[in-house]
Every structure is written in structure tokens, then in C-alpha cells.
Scaffold this motif. Structure first.
Motif, mmCIF file in Angstrom:
data_model
loop_
_atom_site.group_PDB
_atom_site.id
_atom_site.type_symbol
_atom_site.label_atom_id
_atom_site.label_comp_id
_atom_site.label_asym_id
_atom_site.label_seq_id
_atom_site.Cartn_x
_atom_site.Cartn_y
_atom_site.Cartn_z
ATOM 1 N N SER A 16 -27.802 -2.257 47.209
ATOM 2 C CA SER A 16 -26.591 -1.469 47.028
ATOM 3 C C SER A 16 -25.805 -1.995 45.833
ATOM 4 O O SER A 16 -25.752 -3.198 45.592
ATOM 5 C CB SER A 16 -25.733 -1.569 48.294
ATOM 6 N N VAL A 17 -25.168 -1.091 45.108
ATOM 7 C CA VAL A 17 -24.341 -1.506 43.981
ATOM 8 C C VAL A 17 -22.978 -2.007 44.461
ATOM 9 O O VAL A 17 -22.248 -2.641 43.709
ATOM 10 C CB VAL A 17 -24.158 -0.374 42.951
ATOM 11 N N GLU A 30 -23.181 -11.958 53.695
ATOM 12 C CA GLU A 30 -24.591 -11.550 53.788
ATOM 13 C C GLU A 30 -24.851 -10.421 54.770
ATOM 14 O O GLU A 30 -25.553 -9.461 54.452
ATOM 15 C CB GLU A 30 -25.459 -12.743 54.147
ATOM 16 N N TRP A 31 -24.341 -10.521 55.995
ATOM 17 C CA TRP A 31 -24.681 -9.519 57.011
ATOM 18 C C TRP A 31 -24.144 -8.148 56.637
ATOM 19 O O TRP A 31 -24.800 -7.141 56.900
ATOM 20 C CB TRP A 31 -24.201 -9.953 58.403
ATOM 21 N N VAL A 32 -23.003 -8.084 55.967
ATOM 22 C CA VAL A 32 -22.458 -6.794 55.538
ATOM 23 C C VAL A 32 -23.306 -6.232 54.407
ATOM 24 O O VAL A 32 -23.663 -5.051 54.404
ATOM 25 C CB VAL A 32 -20.991 -6.935 55.103
ATOM 26 N N ASN A 33 -23.644 -7.073 53.450
ATOM 27 C CA ASN A 33 -24.413 -6.612 52.297
ATOM 28 C C ASN A 33 -25.842 -6.227 52.674
ATOM 29 O O ASN A 33 -26.420 -5.320 52.079
ATOM 30 C CB ASN A 33 -24.377 -7.657 51.188
ATOM 31 N N TYR A 38 -29.580 -1.781 53.438
ATOM 32 C CA TYR A 38 -30.372 -0.928 54.326
ATOM 33 C C TYR A 38 -29.992 0.541 54.134
ATOM 34 O O TYR A 38 -30.865 1.409 54.041
ATOM 35 C CB TYR A 38 -30.164 -1.356 55.777
ATOM 36 N N GLU A 39 -28.712 0.805 54.056
ATOM 37 C CA GLU A 39 -28.261 2.181 53.853
ATOM 38 C C GLU A 39 -28.669 2.692 52.475
ATOM 39 O O GLU A 39 -28.963 3.881 52.305
ATOM 40 C CB GLU A 39 -26.749 2.286 54.052
ATOM 41 N N CYS A 40 -28.718 1.805 51.505
ATOM 42 C CA CYS A 40 -29.176 2.187 50.172
ATOM 43 C C CYS A 40 -30.646 2.600 50.219
ATOM 44 O O CYS A 40 -31.054 3.564 49.570
ATOM 45 C CB CYS A 40 -28.966 1.021 49.212
ATOM 46 N N LEU A 41 -31.446 1.861 50.999
ATOM 47 C CA LEU A 41 -32.861 2.217 51.166
ATOM 48 C C LEU A 41 -33.025 3.586 51.823
ATOM 49 O O LEU A 41 -34.000 4.290 51.553
ATOM 50 C CB LEU A 41 -33.580 1.166 52.007
ATOM 51 N N ARG A 42 -32.075 3.936 52.673
ATOM 52 C CA ARG A 42 -32.098 5.264 53.309
ATOM 53 C C ARG A 42 -31.677 6.362 52.334
ATOM 54 O O ARG A 42 -31.719 7.536 52.653
ATOM 55 C CB ARG A 42 -31.167 5.279 54.520
ATOM 56 N N ARG A 43 -31.262 5.937 51.129
ATOM 57 C CA ARG A 43 -30.899 6.828 50.033
ATOM 58 C C ARG A 43 -29.647 7.640 50.321
ATOM 59 O O ARG A 43 -29.560 8.815 49.957
ATOM 60 C CB ARG A 43 -32.064 7.724 49.643
ATOM 61 N N VAL A 44 -28.651 7.004 50.948
ATOM 62 C CA VAL A 44 -27.376 7.688 51.115
ATOM 63 C C VAL A 44 -26.664 7.713 49.766
ATOM 64 O O VAL A 44 -26.949 6.913 48.872
ATOM 65 C CB VAL A 44 -26.487 7.013 52.197
ATOM 66 N N ARG A 50 -19.938 3.463 49.162
ATOM 67 C CA ARG A 50 -18.611 2.923 48.855
ATOM 68 C C ARG A 50 -17.687 3.054 50.057
ATOM 69 O O ARG A 50 -16.942 2.130 50.390
ATOM 70 C CB ARG A 50 -18.003 3.632 47.653
ATOM 71 N N SER A 51 -17.773 4.176 50.744
ATOM 72 C CA SER A 51 -16.967 4.384 51.942
ATOM 73 C C SER A 51 -17.336 3.380 53.035
ATOM 74 O O SER A 51 -16.455 2.784 53.671
ATOM 75 C CB SER A 51 -17.163 5.816 52.456
ATOM 76 N N TYR A 52 -18.630 3.168 53.245
ATOM 77 C CA TYR A 52 -19.080 2.172 54.226
ATOM 78 C C TYR A 52 -18.550 0.785 53.857
ATOM 79 O O TYR A 52 -18.074 0.047 54.716
ATOM 80 C CB TYR A 52 -20.600 2.122 54.298
#
Length: 70
Positions: A16-17, A30-33, A38-44, A50-52
Motif C-alpha cells: 500500500s502507498v 506493522e499490523w496496521v500496514n 492485504y487490501e492493496c493485494l485485493r486491488r481496492v 486512504r480511508s481505511y
């Protein structure tokens, strides 16, 4: 301890950026990033990431206050 969201350009599409870091040390949470990655891999969408990140940042700030009052 203060937290903030930073935007880091990356060519790695599995990362994630948006990152949450502890402001004074510059250390990542670490746990947040990992969750954001993971959400970046899901291609959201980037706006969703940014909202997450913002919501998790607010949670971390609340948790810090909650823990210090115990």
C-alpha cells in the motif's frame, strides 16, 4: 507517542502507498500496514485504502488514550 498516515510512492503493487507510522521515531505500525497491504493485494481503490488508513489512525489514537487512562 503520536501516529500519522504517510503517503509513500512504491513500484511494488503488493504494498500500500499509505502507511501508518509513529511520528517521532518514524517506525511503522506493522499490523496496521500488513492489513493495508492485504487490501492493496485485493486491488481496492486508492481512496478506499486512504480511508481505511485514516480510520485505523483514529482507532490507534483512541486506543492510546484508552490504555493510558487504565
Amino acid at each position: 507517542m503520536k501516529f500519522r498516515v504517510v503517503h509513500q510512492s512504491s513500484t511494488n503493487h503488493a504494498r500500500s502507498v499509505f502507511r501508518i507510522v509513529e511520528q517521532t521515531a518514524g517506525r511503522e505500525v506493522e499490523w496496521v500496514n500488513r492489513y493495508l497491504d492485504y487490501e492493496c493485494l485485493r486491488r481496492v481503490a486508492d481512496l478506499t485504502l486512504r480511508s481505511y488508513a485514516q480510520h485505523l489512525l483514529h482507532f490507534l489514537r483512541w486506543w492510546k488514550v484508552f490504555i493510558t487512562r487504565m
